[in-house]
Design a protein around this motif. Structure first.
Motif, PDB file in Angstrom:
ATOM      1  N   GLN A   8       0.867  -1.195   0.306  1.00  0.00           N
ATOM      2  CA  GLN A   8      -0.370  -0.074   0.006  1.00  0.00           C
ATOM      3  C   GLN A   8       0.511   1.335   0.229  1.00  0.00           C
ATOM      4  OE1 GLN A   8      -2.487  -0.354   3.172  1.00  0.00           O
ATOM      5  NE2 GLN A   8      -3.565  -1.624   2.179  1.00  0.00           N
ATOM      6  N   CYS A   9       0.375   2.691  -0.493  1.00  0.00           N
ATOM      7  CA  CYS A   9       1.408   3.538  -1.185  1.00  0.00           C
ATOM      8  C   CYS A   9       1.209   4.602   0.379  1.00  0.00           C
ATOM      9  CB  CYS A   9       0.144   5.019  -1.619  1.00  0.00           C
ATOM     10  SG  CYS A   9      -1.033   4.469  -1.920  1.00  0.00           S
ATOM     11  N   GLN A  10       2.327   4.718   0.847  1.00  0.00           N
ATOM     12  CA  GLN A  10       2.432   5.495   1.808  1.00  0.00           C
ATOM     13  C   GLN A  10       2.171   6.879   2.199  1.00  0.00           C
ATOM     14  OE1 GLN A  10       2.163   4.367   5.017  1.00  0.00           O
ATOM     15  NE2 GLN A  10       1.648   2.522   3.936  1.00  0.00           N
ATOM     16  N   PRO A  11       1.300   7.587   2.184  1.00  0.00           N
ATOM     17  CA  PRO A  11       1.259   9.399   2.033  1.00  0.00           C
ATOM     18  C   PRO A  11       2.311   9.747   2.969  1.00  0.00           C
ATOM     19  CG  PRO A  11      -0.586   8.716   3.505  1.00  0.00           C
ATOM     20  CD  PRO A  11       0.286   7.053   2.949  1.00  0.00           C
ATOM     21  N   GLN A  12       2.819  10.997   2.095  1.00  0.00           N
ATOM     22  CA  GLN A  12       3.763  11.945   2.598  1.00  0.00           C
ATOM     23  C   GLN A  12       3.233  13.163   3.913  1.00  0.00           C
ATOM     24  OE1 GLN A  12       7.114  11.505   1.630  1.00  0.00           O
ATOM     25  NE2 GLN A  12       6.233   9.784   0.234  1.00  0.00           N
ATOM     26  N   GLN A  13       3.734  13.729   3.880  1.00  0.00           N
ATOM     27  CA  GLN A  13       3.878  14.116   5.006  1.00  0.00           C
ATOM     28  C   GLN A  13       3.135  15.369   4.612  1.00  0.00           C
ATOM     29  OE1 GLN A  13       2.833  13.689   8.468  1.00  0.00           O
ATOM     30  NE2 GLN A  13       3.199  11.764   8.759  1.00  0.00           N
ATOM     31  N   SER A  14       3.455  16.355   4.106  1.00  0.00           N
ATOM     32  CA  SER A  14       3.510  17.218   2.850  1.00  0.00           C
ATOM     33  C   SER A  14       1.697  17.113   2.508  1.00  0.00           C
ATOM     34  CB  SER A  14       4.636  17.827   2.408  1.00  0.00           C
ATOM     35  OG  SER A  14       4.940  16.628   1.274  1.00  0.00           O
ATOM     36  N   GLY A  15       1.211  16.209   1.849  1.00  0.00           N
ATOM     37  CA  GLY A  15       0.470  15.823   1.479  1.00  0.00           C
ATOM     38  C   GLY A  15       0.110  15.634   0.418  1.00  0.00           C
ATOM     39  N   TRP A  16      -0.344  14.796  -0.266  1.00  0.00           N
ATOM     40  CA  TRP A  16      -0.402  14.848  -1.907  1.00  0.00           C
ATOM     41  C   TRP A  16      -1.623  14.867  -2.554  1.00  0.00           C
ATOM     42  CZ3 TRP A  16       1.438   8.811  -2.696  1.00  0.00           C
ATOM     43  CH2 TRP A  16       2.765   7.746  -1.775  1.00  0.00           C
ATOM     44  N   THR A  17      -0.945  15.259  -3.684  1.00  0.00           N
ATOM     45  CA  THR A  17      -2.107  15.695  -4.761  1.00  0.00           C
ATOM     46  C   THR A  17      -3.556  14.340  -4.664  1.00  0.00           C
ATOM     47  OG1 THR A  17      -1.278  15.359  -6.540  1.00  0.00           O
ATOM     48  CG2 THR A  17      -0.737  17.464  -6.076  1.00  0.00           C
ATOM     49  N   ALA A  18      -4.220  14.179  -5.725  1.00  0.00           N
ATOM     50  CA  ALA A  18      -5.719  13.031  -5.981  1.00  0.00           C
ATOM     51  C   ALA A  18      -4.119  12.329  -7.285  1.00  0.00           C
ATOM     52  CB  ALA A  18      -6.294  13.946  -6.825  1.00  0.00           C
ATOM     53  N   ALA A  19      -3.598  12.956  -8.137  1.00  0.00           N
ATOM     54  CA  ALA A  19      -3.010  12.617  -9.327  1.00  0.00           C
ATOM     55  C   ALA A  19      -1.468  11.601  -8.869  1.00  0.00           C
ATOM     56  CB  ALA A  19      -2.269  13.343 -10.470  1.00  0.00           C
ATOM     57  N   GLN A  23      -1.352   7.538  -8.349  1.00  0.00           N
ATOM     58  CA  GLN A  23      -0.047   6.421  -9.413  1.00  0.00           C
ATOM     59  C   GLN A  23       0.701   6.242  -8.214  1.00  0.00           C
ATOM     60  OE1 GLN A  23       3.470   9.812 -10.115  1.00  0.00           O
ATOM     61  NE2 GLN A  23       4.329   8.216 -10.985  1.00  0.00           N
ATOM     62  N   ALA A  24       0.561   6.464  -6.537  1.00  0.00           N
ATOM     63  CA  ALA A  24       0.897   5.167  -6.320  1.00  0.00           C
ATOM     64  C   ALA A  24       0.181   4.699  -5.727  1.00  0.00           C
ATOM     65  CB  ALA A  24       1.396   6.528  -4.329  1.00  0.00           C
ATOM     66  N   GLN A  25      -0.291   4.326  -5.443  1.00  0.00           N
ATOM     67  CA  GLN A  25      -1.916   3.650  -5.252  1.00  0.00           C
ATOM     68  C   GLN A  25      -1.106   2.559  -6.730  1.00  0.00           C
ATOM     69  OE1 GLN A  25      -5.638   5.152  -4.863  1.00  0.00           O
ATOM     70  NE2 GLN A  25      -5.149   4.832  -2.403  1.00  0.00           N
ATOM     71  N   ALA A  26      -1.423   3.035  -8.172  1.00  0.00           N
ATOM     72  CA  ALA A  26      -1.212   2.199  -9.396  1.00  0.00           C
ATOM     73  C   ALA A  26       0.299   1.436  -9.231  1.00  0.00           C
ATOM     74  CB  ALA A  26      -0.870   3.235 -10.949  1.00  0.00           C
ATOM     75  N   GLU A  27       1.503   2.100  -8.884  1.00  0.00           N
ATOM     76  CA  GLU A  27       2.494   1.453  -8.467  1.00  0.00           C
ATOM     77  C   GLU A  27       2.574  -0.051  -6.962  1.00  0.00           C
ATOM     78  OE1 GLU A  27       4.642   4.756  -7.650  1.00  0.00           O
ATOM     79  OE2 GLU A  27       5.413   5.489 -10.000  1.00  0.00           O
ATOM     80  N   ALA A  28       1.689   0.718  -6.425  1.00  0.00           N
ATOM     81  CA  ALA A  28       2.037  -0.366  -5.391  1.00  0.00           C
ATOM     82  C   ALA A  28       1.115  -1.530  -5.778  1.00  0.00           C
ATOM     83  CB  ALA A  28       0.864   0.198  -4.275  1.00  0.00           C
ATOM     84  N   ARG A  29      -0.403  -1.619  -6.829  1.00  0.00           N
ATOM     85  CA  ARG A  29      -1.204  -2.475  -7.696  1.00  0.00           C
ATOM     86  C   ARG A  29      -0.089  -3.385  -8.150  1.00  0.00           C
ATOM     87  NH1 ARG A  29      -5.086   0.068  -6.644  1.00  0.00           N
ATOM     88  NH2 ARG A  29      -4.640   0.966  -8.946  1.00  0.00           N
TER      89      ARG A  29
END
Length: 101
Positions: A8-19, A23-29
């Motif tokens: 699973q993707c781990q969101p960064q502290q600074s916040g991620w954009t929806a895009a 992308q991180a979820q697609a890479e994790a999958r």
């Protein structure tokens, strides 16, 4: 098998954009699918020799069982011959013993 929770993707502290999150979820999958396929291929390779060995053993066991059944049938026939005093179906035990001496 790979653990989907490890991919699973781990969101960064600074916040991620929806895009970036998508992308991180697609890479994790993708990483999970790659690991899952590798695990399945490894398991298939592990099972192949086992299946071949099992088939070889089964063939040997059936052959050996047939030999034992034939042997036992011969013993049963001789025992019946001995009980009935039938010289055709029982061995000449006295002759066999004196021949060996």
């Amino acid at each position: 098998m790979p653990d989907p929770n490890q991919h699973q993707c781990q969101p960064q502290q600074s916040g991620w954009t929806a895009a970036r999150r998508a992308q991180a979820q697609a890479e994790a999958r993708s990483g999970f699918e790659r690991d899952r396929q590798a695990a399945q291929a490894t398991e298939a390779q592990r099972r192949h020799p086992s299946a071949a060995y099992q088939a070889q053993y089964q063939q040997w066991a059936e052959s050996r069982s047939n030999e034992i059944r034939q042997h036992n049938a011969g013993i049963a026939e001789r025992a019946t011959g001995l009980r009935n005093g039938d010289p055709e179906r029982s061995p000449d035990l006295v002759h066999g013993l004196t021949k060996e001496l």
